[in-house]
Design a protein around this motif. Structure first.
Motif, PDB file in Angstrom:
ATOM      1  N   PRO A  48      -4.263  60.278  -0.467  1.00 57.04           N
ATOM      2  CA  PRO A  48      -2.968  60.632   0.135  1.00 57.04           C
ATOM      3  C   PRO A  48      -1.780  60.044  -0.628  1.00 57.04           C
ATOM      4  CG  PRO A  48      -4.455  59.679   1.773  1.00 57.04           C
ATOM      5  CD  PRO A  48      -5.115  59.530   0.453  1.00 57.04           C
ATOM      6  N   LEU A  49      -0.686  60.790  -0.626  1.00 56.70           N
ATOM      7  CA  LEU A  49       0.600  60.327  -1.147  1.00 56.70           C
ATOM      8  C   LEU A  49       1.639  60.526  -0.061  1.00 56.70           C
ATOM      9  CD1 LEU A  49       0.821  61.701  -4.794  1.00 56.70           C
ATOM     10  CD2 LEU A  49       0.449  59.347  -4.068  1.00 56.70           C
ATOM     11  N   PRO A  50       2.498  59.567   0.189  1.00 55.70           N
ATOM     12  CA  PRO A  50       2.434  58.218  -0.358  1.00 55.70           C
ATOM     13  C   PRO A  50       1.318  57.422   0.314  1.00 55.70           C
ATOM     14  CG  PRO A  50       4.255  58.373   1.185  1.00 55.70           C
ATOM     15  CD  PRO A  50       3.653  59.743   1.081  1.00 55.70           C
ATOM     16  N   ARG A  51       0.928  56.304  -0.335  1.00 53.63           N
ATOM     17  CA  ARG A  51      -0.071  55.395   0.228  1.00 53.63           C
ATOM     18  C   ARG A  51       0.253  53.984  -0.243  1.00 53.63           C
ATOM     19  NH1 ARG A  51      -2.723  57.934  -3.945  1.00 53.63           N
ATOM     20  NH2 ARG A  51      -3.646  56.603  -5.539  1.00 53.63           N
ATOM     21  N   PHE A  52      -0.278  53.004   0.478  1.00 52.38           N
ATOM     22  CA  PHE A  52      -0.017  51.610   0.151  1.00 52.38           C
ATOM     23  C   PHE A  52      -1.200  50.994  -0.588  1.00 52.38           C
ATOM     24  CE2 PHE A  52       2.909  52.302   3.653  1.00 52.38           C
ATOM     25  CZ  PHE A  52       4.060  51.689   3.179  1.00 52.38           C
ATOM     26  N   VAL A  53      -0.877  50.124  -1.538  1.00 55.04           N
ATOM     27  CA  VAL A  53      -1.852  49.337  -2.297  1.00 55.04           C
ATOM     28  C   VAL A  53      -1.239  47.941  -2.452  1.00 55.04           C
ATOM     29  CG1 VAL A  53      -2.828  51.312  -3.560  1.00 55.04           C
ATOM     30  CG2 VAL A  53      -0.863  50.081  -4.509  1.00 55.04           C
ATOM     31  N   SER A  54      -1.889  47.082  -3.229  1.00 50.59           N
ATOM     32  CA  SER A  54      -1.310  45.772  -3.509  1.00 50.59           C
ATOM     33  C   SER A  54      -1.410  45.483  -5.004  1.00 50.59           C
ATOM     34  CB  SER A  54      -2.006  44.679  -2.695  1.00 50.59           C
ATOM     35  OG  SER A  54      -3.378  44.617  -3.011  1.00 50.59           O
TER      36      SER A  54
END
Length: 181
Positions: A48-54
């Motif tokens: 999916p876009l947008p999505r969160f990462v670190s």
């Protein structure tokens, strides 16, 4: 017993989260990044876009475009800092931080381990996902914590061995309607 307070560090975390790579103005001859169409899923990963990462590393260059030949605009310097991926191009991901600053980062610098950034000073960490439950700790603005799970309005986080629930309105790094098991 004293209540723990998680501190962001010696520097204000939102300022320390990234430092300008150079104060120079962009060269007008610099090539523009290829057009990337935002969709509900990334064209490279299908995620999916947008999505969160670190941020996986202690330093990550955010470039003006997707490639090593593009100028570095920012250097992210906080390992574990949550970032939102907004676009993909080959091995590059367009990311932004809580303030909307960012650029193109090589995918190898990013982790799928989810974290949040505390955006409310001395935000309460509760024993249960209920504002009336006991406050077990507080977190300063700029603290980064791991996500254990998220409900519609609350996330269970972990920091320095302490665990508890924070209201989503106090954190950045998870979608408003996102749930995580």
């Amino acid at each position: 017993m004293r209540m723990p307070v998680f501190r962001a560090g010696l520097l204000v975390a939102l300022v320390a989260a990234m430092t300008p790579a150079t104060g120079a103005l962009a060269d007008s001859t610099e090539t523009a990044a290829p057009a990337v169409i935002l969709r509900s899923t990334g064209p490279v990963t299908g995620l999916p876009l947008p999505r969160f990462v670190s941020l996986k590393t202690s330093e990550g260059n955010a470039r003006r475009g997707p490639g090593l030949d593009h100028r570095i605009d920012w250097v992210f310097t906080r390992p574990g800092m949550p970032l939102r991926i907004t676009a993909e191009y080959e091995h590059w991901r367009r990311v932004e931080d809580a303030e909307g600053a960012g650029g193109w980062v090589h995918y190898s610098l990013l982790s799928g381990n989810r974290t949040v950034l505390v955006i409310e000073d001395l935000a309460a960490i509760h024993a249960r996902p209920d504002p009336r439950s006991d406050v077990v700790a507080r977190a300063e603005i700029g603290v980064v914590a791991a996500i254990l799970e998220c409900l519609p309005d609350w996330c269970r986080i972990s920091r320095e061995g302490q665990r508890g629930w924070m209201a989503k309105t106090s954190i950045w790094g998870v979608g408003a309607d996102e749930t995580i098991d």
